[in-house]
Design a protein around this motif. Structure first.
Motif, PDB file in Angstrom:
ATOM      1  N   MET A 121       0.856  -1.194   0.196  1.00 25.52           N
ATOM      2  CA  MET A 121       0.280  -0.158  -0.161  1.00 25.52           C
ATOM      3  C   MET A 121       1.148   1.369  -0.364  1.00 25.52           C
ATOM      4  N   PHE A 122       1.739   1.360   0.817  1.00 29.98           N
ATOM      5  CA  PHE A 122       3.238   2.466  -0.181  1.00 29.98           C
ATOM      6  C   PHE A 122       3.386   2.393  -0.449  1.00 29.98           C
ATOM      7  N   ASP A 123       3.563   1.462  -1.091  1.00 30.83           N
ATOM      8  CA  ASP A 123       4.419   1.517  -2.825  1.00 30.83           C
ATOM      9  C   ASP A 123       3.437   1.801  -3.666  1.00 30.83           C
ATOM     10  N   ILE A 124       1.920   2.053  -3.529  1.00 31.68           N
ATOM     11  CA  ILE A 124       1.606   2.180  -4.065  1.00 31.68           C
ATOM     12  C   ILE A 124       0.494   3.777  -4.297  1.00 31.68           C
ATOM     13  N   ILE A 125       1.770   4.539  -3.636  1.00 33.53           N
ATOM     14  CA  ILE A 125       1.532   6.238  -3.114  1.00 33.53           C
ATOM     15  C   ILE A 125       2.222   6.968  -4.008  1.00 33.53           C
ATOM     16  N   ASP A 126       1.900   7.663  -4.899  1.00 31.98           N
ATOM     17  CA  ASP A 126       2.605   8.389  -5.792  1.00 31.98           C
ATOM     18  C   ASP A 126       2.727   9.889  -5.087  1.00 31.98           C
ATOM     19  N   PRO A 127       4.001   9.645  -5.166  1.00 35.88           N
ATOM     20  CA  PRO A 127       5.135  10.655  -4.260  1.00 35.88           C
ATOM     21  C   PRO A 127       4.804  12.427  -4.403  1.00 35.88           C
ATOM     22  N   ASN A 128       4.319  12.546  -5.588  1.00 36.91           N
ATOM     23  CA  ASN A 128       4.091  13.832  -6.585  1.00 36.91           C
ATOM     24  C   ASN A 128       2.491  14.328  -5.636  1.00 36.91           C
ATOM     25  N   THR A 129       1.477  13.042  -5.725  1.00 30.90           N
ATOM     26  CA  THR A 129       0.203  13.430  -5.257  1.00 30.90           C
ATOM     27  C   THR A 129      -0.009  13.246  -3.954  1.00 30.90           C
ATOM     28  N   HIS A 130       0.751  11.897  -3.359  1.00 34.39           N
ATOM     29  CA  HIS A 130       0.627  11.464  -1.632  1.00 34.39           C
ATOM     30  C   HIS A 130      -0.687  10.721  -1.699  1.00 34.39           C
ATOM     31  N   GLN A 131      -1.234  10.636  -2.653  1.00 35.44           N
ATOM     32  CA  GLN A 131      -2.310   9.610  -3.318  1.00 35.44           C
ATOM     33  C   GLN A 131      -2.327   8.262  -3.483  1.00 35.44           C
ATOM     34  N   VAL A 132      -2.874   7.776  -3.628  1.00 35.16           N
ATOM     35  CA  VAL A 132      -3.151   6.065  -4.997  1.00 35.16           C
ATOM     36  C   VAL A 132      -2.547   6.620  -6.331  1.00 35.16           C
ATOM     37  N   THR A 133      -1.793   6.078  -7.225  1.00 35.91           N
ATOM     38  CA  THR A 133      -1.232   6.535  -8.421  1.00 35.91           C
ATOM     39  C   THR A 133      -2.479   5.974  -9.088  1.00 35.91           C
ATOM     40  N   THR A 134      -2.609   6.906 -10.626  1.00 31.63           N
ATOM     41  CA  THR A 134      -3.695   6.308 -11.105  1.00 31.63           C
ATOM     42  C   THR A 134      -3.717   5.935 -12.204  1.00 31.63           C
ATOM     43  N   ASP A 135      -1.757   5.310 -12.292  1.00 32.17           N
ATOM     44  CA  ASP A 135      -1.480   4.049 -13.166  1.00 32.17           C
ATOM     45  C   ASP A 135      -1.667   2.651 -12.465  1.00 32.17           C
ATOM     46  N   ALA A 136      -2.824   2.073 -13.406  1.00 34.29           N
ATOM     47  CA  ALA A 136      -3.387   1.187 -12.785  1.00 34.29           C
ATOM     48  C   ALA A 136      -1.778  -0.186 -12.946  1.00 34.29           C
ATOM     49  N   ASP A 137      -0.931   0.247 -14.217  1.00 37.64           N
ATOM     50  CA  ASP A 137       0.114  -0.860 -14.801  1.00 37.64           C
ATOM     51  C   ASP A 137       1.234  -1.051 -13.553  1.00 37.64           C
ATOM     52  N   ARG A 138       0.822   0.794 -13.156  1.00 40.05           N
ATOM     53  CA  ARG A 138       1.943   0.420 -12.144  1.00 40.05           C
ATOM     54  C   ARG A 138       1.628   0.294 -10.688  1.00 40.05           C
ATOM     55  N   ARG A 139       0.188  -0.353 -10.516  1.00 39.11           N
ATOM     56  CA  ARG A 139      -0.172  -1.035  -8.912  1.00 39.11           C
ATOM     57  C   ARG A 139      -0.388  -2.094  -9.710  1.00 39.11           C
ATOM     58  N   MET A 140      -0.648  -2.856 -10.315  1.00 36.36           N
ATOM     59  CA  MET A 140       0.348  -3.875 -10.575  1.00 36.36           C
ATOM     60  C   MET A 140       1.453  -4.688 -10.446  1.00 36.36           C
ATOM     61  N   ARG A 141       2.195  -3.870 -11.064  1.00 37.46           N
ATOM     62  CA  ARG A 141       3.597  -4.872 -10.977  1.00 37.46           C
ATOM     63  C   ARG A 141       4.499  -4.618  -9.356  1.00 37.46           C
ATOM     64  N   VAL A 142       3.393  -3.611  -8.522  1.00 32.45           N
ATOM     65  CA  VAL A 142       3.351  -3.103  -6.662  1.00 32.45           C
ATOM     66  C   VAL A 142       3.053  -4.978  -6.223  1.00 32.45           C
ATOM     67  N   PHE A 143       2.119  -5.150  -6.738  1.00 31.83           N
ATOM     68  CA  PHE A 143       0.775  -5.731  -6.135  1.00 31.83           C
ATOM     69  C   PHE A 143       1.834  -7.176  -6.798  1.00 31.83           C
ATOM     70  N   ARG A 144       2.424  -7.928  -7.176  1.00 34.42           N
ATOM     71  CA  ARG A 144       3.279  -8.871  -8.453  1.00 34.42           C
ATOM     72  C   ARG A 144       4.463  -8.987  -7.141  1.00 34.42           C
ATOM     73  N   HIS A 145       4.942  -7.214  -7.021  1.00 38.75           N
ATOM     74  CA  HIS A 145       6.242  -7.897  -6.240  1.00 38.75           C
ATOM     75  C   HIS A 145       5.873  -8.039  -4.921  1.00 38.75           C
ATOM     76  N   HIS A 146       5.151  -8.136  -3.966  1.00 41.06           N
ATOM     77  CA  HIS A 146       4.693  -7.758  -3.104  1.00 41.06           C
ATOM     78  C   HIS A 146       4.167  -9.452  -2.861  1.00 41.06           C
ATOM     79  N   PHE A 147       3.320  -9.628  -3.553  1.00 36.37           N
ATOM     80  CA  PHE A 147       2.576 -10.785  -3.328  1.00 36.37           C
ATOM     81  C   PHE A 147       2.942 -11.721  -4.017  1.00 36.37           C
TER      82      PHE A 147
END
Length: 609
Positions: free
Chosen positions: A297-323
């Motif tokens: 959950m920390f890794d899907i946060i956009d450092p610029n907006t401090h909110q969940v990234t709108t890039d769905a592909d990036r979220r999937m890369r994060v989830f595949r890495h951790h899970f």
């Protein structure tokens, strides 16, 4: 007077049934989950709902979680963080949010980025929604109202969120997906859903026609709108494995329900850095899984907006890495350097043998261990075509391959191999492994391990070997032979056996015939003639049973010089459309010992399956 045959048959059947029930309810590993602790007294602050919503849903409530000073801070509901809503399941409590919420609070306090998560939880009156489908529609509509209200608390924030992360336990995960079927629901309000032990495929107990119909409606919607309304929605589903006797792992998969490009399904037994089976309630508080979830959950946060990234592909890369495929890094890295520059001032040590082992209590300075790639050998008629690299080095970029040019005595740069690593248990050992064919290295002449300065123990193993000698095929006996070769232990000594000599680090056994739950075996791995007397706590044997048609791999670990027993069985049968690939048992061994492996059938496990 002799008993009639039918009575003897009935008694025998009852005995087998009793053995199966015992195995199902009791015969699994002890709970390996660590507890999560609150550092301050938890508070669940009740949030006032609009009169319209309160009259419509008088039995439901919304709460925000807090501890200590943070509780006083959020009680004003003037929020600036990242909203997360926890949805409990069948007979679940809103207080179950505390494990994730408390860990998130502590992690935010120690994080350099200072991302703050605000955790909300819905009180659904502990309704038995898993048994009666007439309740789930009201729960879904109430959660919709809560999401809209939660986002209104961020109106004055400098960077207000536009969506809420949903975490659903058990049937709460189904409620999260049901939101999208509501005619007035805006799909932009939820882009990330994390579910714990949620039966996505069908009800765990299918006794209610309303619940069955609700499932059909939800899953049909998700199949039909995968490329339209739901194209930016990412879903993670984790099943509890063998310890969850309420929701079997096969029900938690997203296969055929959520697009494979937007869904991650796995078992907690397979999740890197967790490797534990969780019972149905433990899924919400198991510390290993809580930490993995929060890192993601920390890794899907956009450092610029401090909110969940709108890039769905990036979220999937994060989830595949951790899970699924953690290479040893605590944090997902978007930009991994493909090439590393080697410092000419750091010592370059060449290690010529097929098996290179290094161990030191600490590294006073950084070293480069250069292992020449073996292309030809006169010692064996079998071609050396594979390499395995194991280490506990914590550096992110720790291994690479380079091509040594003529008249050079060392490489100046190399191709980074670190991302190919796979984490191994036990937890906190930092152990990871890379397995690859030598041909994947191209024209590289050396494998370079970067052993950086460290005050902790450093271990490195690099072995080059012929695949044909280490990847073996075992044809497991069928059900008709169970009682012949299993009890007493191998009456005719017909169990599969293997002798493993010293200096062997890795073996892979392809188990043909293990394609369904109705077969179960036990692997007995006995160390022999160990040249080393003592070893560190995390040294020993790691074994994993890889199931190619699902993310249901199981892991085991036995300490150095200890005999290991590892159950060999699958949770879900092989689908008809699956590729013709066998389950395989991988063993990562300590090279100072020889080993005796025996695979025996297990009738009690068979009945439990």
């Amino acid at each position: 007077m002799a008993l009639p045959i039918r009575y003897i048959f009935a008694i025998a059947s009852l005995g087998l049934l009793s053995a199966g029930i015992y195995d199902y309810l009791k015969n699994f590993e002890e709970n390996g989950c660590e507890m999560t602790w609150m550092f301050e007294y938890p508070k669940y602050i009740k949030i006032h709902m609009d009169d319209r919503v309160a009259r419509r849903f008088p039995q439901y409530r919304l709460h925000i979680y807090g501890e200590g000073e943070y509780a006083r801070k959020v009680s004003s509901l003037k929020l600036t963080g990242i909203p997360v809503l926890f949805i409990p399941g069948n007979a679940g409590s809103y207080r179950q949010v505390r494990s994730l919420a408390s860990v998130a609070l502590r992690k935010a306090e120690s994080s350099r980025t200072k991302f703050e998560f605000n955790y909300f939880s819905v009180n659904l009156n502990e309704e038995l929604v898993g048994l009666f489908g007439g309740l789930i529609q009201d729960q879904t509509e109430f959660v919709h109202e809560c999401i809209k209200l939660i986002l209104s608390f961020y109106a004055g924030a400098p960077k207000p969120p536009t969506s809420v992360i949903l975490v659903g336990h058990s049937m709460g995960g189904l409620v999260a997906r049901a939101l999208f079927t509501l005619p007035t629901f805006d799909p932009r309000l939820v882009t990330t859903i994390i579910t714990q032990a949620t039966p996505h495929q069908a009800p765990a107990i299918a006794i209610d026609s309303l619940l069955n119909s609700f499932y059909d409606e939800i899953n049909t919607y998700w199949r039909l709108h995968a490329n339209s309304t739901l194209r930016d929605v990412t879903v993670v589903s984790t099943g509890g494995g063998y310890r969850d006797i309420l929701v079997r792992n096969g029900l938690t998969t997203l296969k055929g329900v959520v697009s494979q490009h937007r869904g991650v399904s796995t078992s907690t037994m397979s999740v890197p850095k967790a490797w534990v089976s969780t019972d149905h309630l433990c899924a919400v508080w198991c510390r290993q899984m809580v930490l993995v979830t929060k890192r993601a959950m920390f890794d899907i946060i956009d450092p610029n907006t401090h909110q969940v990234t709108t890039d769905a592909d990036r979220r999937m890369r994060v989830f595949r890495h951790h899970f699924l495929t953690n290479s040893g890094s605590q944090k997902h890295r978007e930009n991994i350097p493909g090439e590393l520059t080697l410092d000419p001032k750091i010592p370059w040590e060449v290690k010529q043998n097929k098996l290179f082992r290094f161990s030191a209590e600490k590294m006073s300075s950084t070293k480069y261990f250069a292992v020449p790639v073996i292309r030809e050998t006169e010692e064996s008629a079998v071609e050396i075509d594979s390499v395995i690299i194991m280490s506990n080095i914590t550096r992110q970029d720790w291994v690479c391959a380079c091509t040594l040019k003529e008249k050079q005595d060392r490489c100046t740069s190399c191709i980074n191999l670190s991302a190919k690593a796979q984490s191994l248990p036990p937890n906190y050992s930092n152990k990871k492994v890379i397995r690859m064919y030598l041909k994947e290295l191209g024209e590289a002449t050396h494998i370079v391990v970067i052993a950086a300065h460290s005050n902790q123990k450093v271990e490195v193993v690099v072995e080059q070997y012929p695949m044909i000698e280490r990847h073996l095929i075992f044809n497991l006996p069928g059900i008709y032979y169970y009682f012949i070769i299993s009890y007493p232990v191998s009456v005719l000594d017909m169990a599969a056996m293997l002798q493993i000599r010293n200096d062997s680090v890795y073996y892979s056994l392809h188990l043909t015939g293990l394609d369904g739950p109705m077969r179960a075996y036990t692997a007995h791995i006995t160390p022999r003639r160990c040249r080393k007397l003592h070893a560190a706590e995390y040294e020993g044997i790691v074994y994993t049973l890889n199931v190619p048609w699902s993310n249901e791999s199981t892991y085991g670990f036995s300490k150095f010089r200890e005999t290991g027993q590892f159950p060999v069985k699958v949770q879900s049968g092989k689908p008809r459309d699956a590729e013709d690939e066998a389950v395989h048992l991988e063993m990562f061994l300590h090279p100072s010992c020889s080993y005796h492996l025996k695979l025996t059938t297990s009738p009690v496990h068979v009945m439990g399956q």
